[in-house]
Design a protein around this motif. Structure first.
Motif, mmCIF file in Angstrom:
data_model
loop_
_atom_site.group_PDB
_atom_site.id
_atom_site.type_symbol
_atom_site.label_atom_id
_atom_site.label_comp_id
_atom_site.label_asym_id
_atom_site.label_seq_id
_atom_site.Cartn_x
_atom_site.Cartn_y
_atom_site.Cartn_z
ATOM 1 N N THR A 318 0.839 -1.192 0.000
ATOM 2 C CA THR A 318 0.000 0.000 0.000
ATOM 3 C C THR A 318 0.872 1.239 0.000
ATOM 4 N N CYS A 322 -0.751 7.957 -1.091
ATOM 5 C CA CYS A 322 -2.099 8.088 -1.670
ATOM 6 C C CYS A 322 -3.024 6.929 -1.322
ATOM 7 N N SER A 323 -2.491 5.891 -0.634
ATOM 8 C CA SER A 323 -3.242 4.710 -0.160
ATOM 9 C C SER A 323 -3.604 3.724 -1.272
ATOM 10 N N CYS A 324 -3.076 3.914 -2.480
ATOM 11 C CA CYS A 324 -3.331 2.952 -3.552
ATOM 12 C C CYS A 324 -2.364 1.769 -3.435
ATOM 13 N N GLU A 325 -2.642 0.718 -4.209
ATOM 14 C CA GLU A 325 -1.856 -0.511 -4.100
ATOM 15 C C GLU A 325 -0.627 -0.462 -5.017
ATOM 16 N N HIS A 326 0.343 0.359 -4.642
ATOM 17 C CA HIS A 326 1.629 0.412 -5.320
ATOM 18 C C HIS A 326 2.665 0.962 -4.341
ATOM 19 N N CYS A 331 4.569 6.204 -7.058
ATOM 20 C CA CYS A 331 3.398 7.069 -6.879
ATOM 21 C C CYS A 331 3.547 8.361 -7.676
ATOM 22 N N SER A 333 0.638 10.488 -7.703
ATOM 23 C CA SER A 333 -0.496 11.274 -7.234
ATOM 24 C C SER A 333 -0.030 12.498 -6.451
#
Length: 380
Positions: A318, A322-326, A331, A333
């Motif tokens: 995580t 940005c809390s996305c799965e990468h 990132c 973002s």
């Protein structure tokens, strides 16, 4: 004796008062001139005589006023500038003295008694590094008093030449025993294993060691390289570490202001801590790294939760930004979103603000983990 005209060199004669027949130059020459020789219109004669402060200069004196050479002008202006600077220095010096004296008076009046500084948690940690022995009954229903009685009947501190410093109760009827030295702790553990191993689990805890943040690494190190880096720092900084010193790298990350400069969070023994803080820094290769007290809640760099490391994490990757799965390095973002606060809202059906990164010290989840760490230190 009649005055002589500065231009025609003739005597100035008149049937009227002599003072009304000529002009006196107000310049440096001070010569007298006929009105006609001075080229002054007749209409101005009475004004020059009757108006106070109205002066006349001869052409030669006027030329002297407007024909200063550059060296003389520079010398004149330089002298005036030096005089002005000197005056300003005196004014600012006096003003600075007055402001300092005024501030000192205000501080003295406002703070008549200065309280000693509150110790940092790393300073508290220095006195909490001694190991201890935990003796836990295999029967979870057993109470503390029974455990204490069994230890007292099997281990006599006086006969074993052991000086106790700490005896505390633990959960499920256990007891924690701390001795005055590492050698005495080892002796107590051997006696406990010899006489109590059948009904008790005996284990040694090393306590919580001081933490230090080092800033100034010129390159990043992967987690697999941390142990080698710690060993290298112990070897090249012999004035701080000795062969028995402990040094563990807990975290390694870039600084915010200078992304190409890196910092590390270390956990070291008390003796090395004292020496390193006194020295102010150490060498890692050709990099000199400054040392600061460091206390950080342990965060997993895989799922970004607190309380465990990425080595044992089985959760999904995580992004802490940005809390996305990468991973963070992938990132792109510009929007911050804390995954820990997102999980907290989902779990408690709450409305905690999520517009920040997981490493933000204002994050409520970070604060909770930090407070838990402080409580563990203070109760250690």
């Amino acid at each position: 004796m009649l005055p002589i005209c500065g231009k025609c060199h003739a005597a100035i004669k008149s049937g009227r008062l002599v003072s009304l027949c000529y002009l006196t130059c107000s310049g440096t020459c001070g010569k007298q001139y006929h009105y006609k020789c001075a080229d002054v219109p007749e209409s101005l004669h009475e004004h020059l005589q009757s108006v106070p402060g109205l002066n006349w200069k001869c052409p030669e004196c006027v030329k002297k006023c407007f024909c200063l050479d550059s060296d003389s002008l520079n010398e004149f202006l330089g002298a005036k500038f030096d005089e002005l600077v000197g005056n300003l220095k005196d004014i600012f010096s006096n003003l600075k003295t007055e402001l300092i004296e005024s501030a000192e008076r205000q501080i003295k009046d406002t703070l008549p008694e200065c309280k000693p500084p509150v110790p940092s948690f790393s300073a508290i940690l220095k006195n909490k590094t001694k190991p201890a022995i935990v003796i836990q009954p295999k029967n979870p229903e057993q109470d503390f008093n029974k455990t204490k009685s069994d230890i007292a009947s099997n281990i006599d501190p006086l006969n074993a030449n052991i000086q106790l410093e700490k005896v505390l109760s633990t959960k499920n009827g256990g007891i924690l025993v701390g001795c005055s030295s590492v050698e005495q702790n080892s002796r107590f553990k051997l006696l406990a294993e010899e006489k109590l191993a059948e009904t008790y689990v005996i284990r040694e805890i090393k306590g919580v060691s001081p933490r230090i943040k080092l800033v100034g690494f010129s390159q990043a190190f992967e987690e697999a390289e941390w142990n080698d880096l710690a060993d290298h720092m112990i070897k090249v900084n012999s004035s701080i570490f000795n062969p028995k010193s402990t040094c563990e790298i807990l975290k390694f990350w870039p600084t915010k202001k200078k992304p190409k400069v890196y910092q590390a969070l270390l956990q070291i023994d008390k003796t090395s801590y004292d020496r390193l803080m006194a020295a102010g820094g150490l060498f890692a290769g050709y990099d000199y790294c400054s040392a600061f007290e460091g206390l950080e809640a342990n965060r997993c760099f895989n799922c970004n939760n607190f309380g465990h490391s990425s080595r044992v994490c089985k959760n999904k990757v995580t992004c802490p930004k940005c809390s996305c799965e990468h991973e963070l390095r992938n990132c792109t973002s510009e929007h911050l979103k804390c995954i820990n606060c997102v999980r907290l809202n989902e779990k408690n059906n709450s409305l905690v603000d999520t517009n920040h990164a997981v490493w933000d010290h204002c994050c409520p989840v970070y604060k909770s983990a930090f407070d838990k760490l402080k409580a563990e230190i203070l109760s250690a």
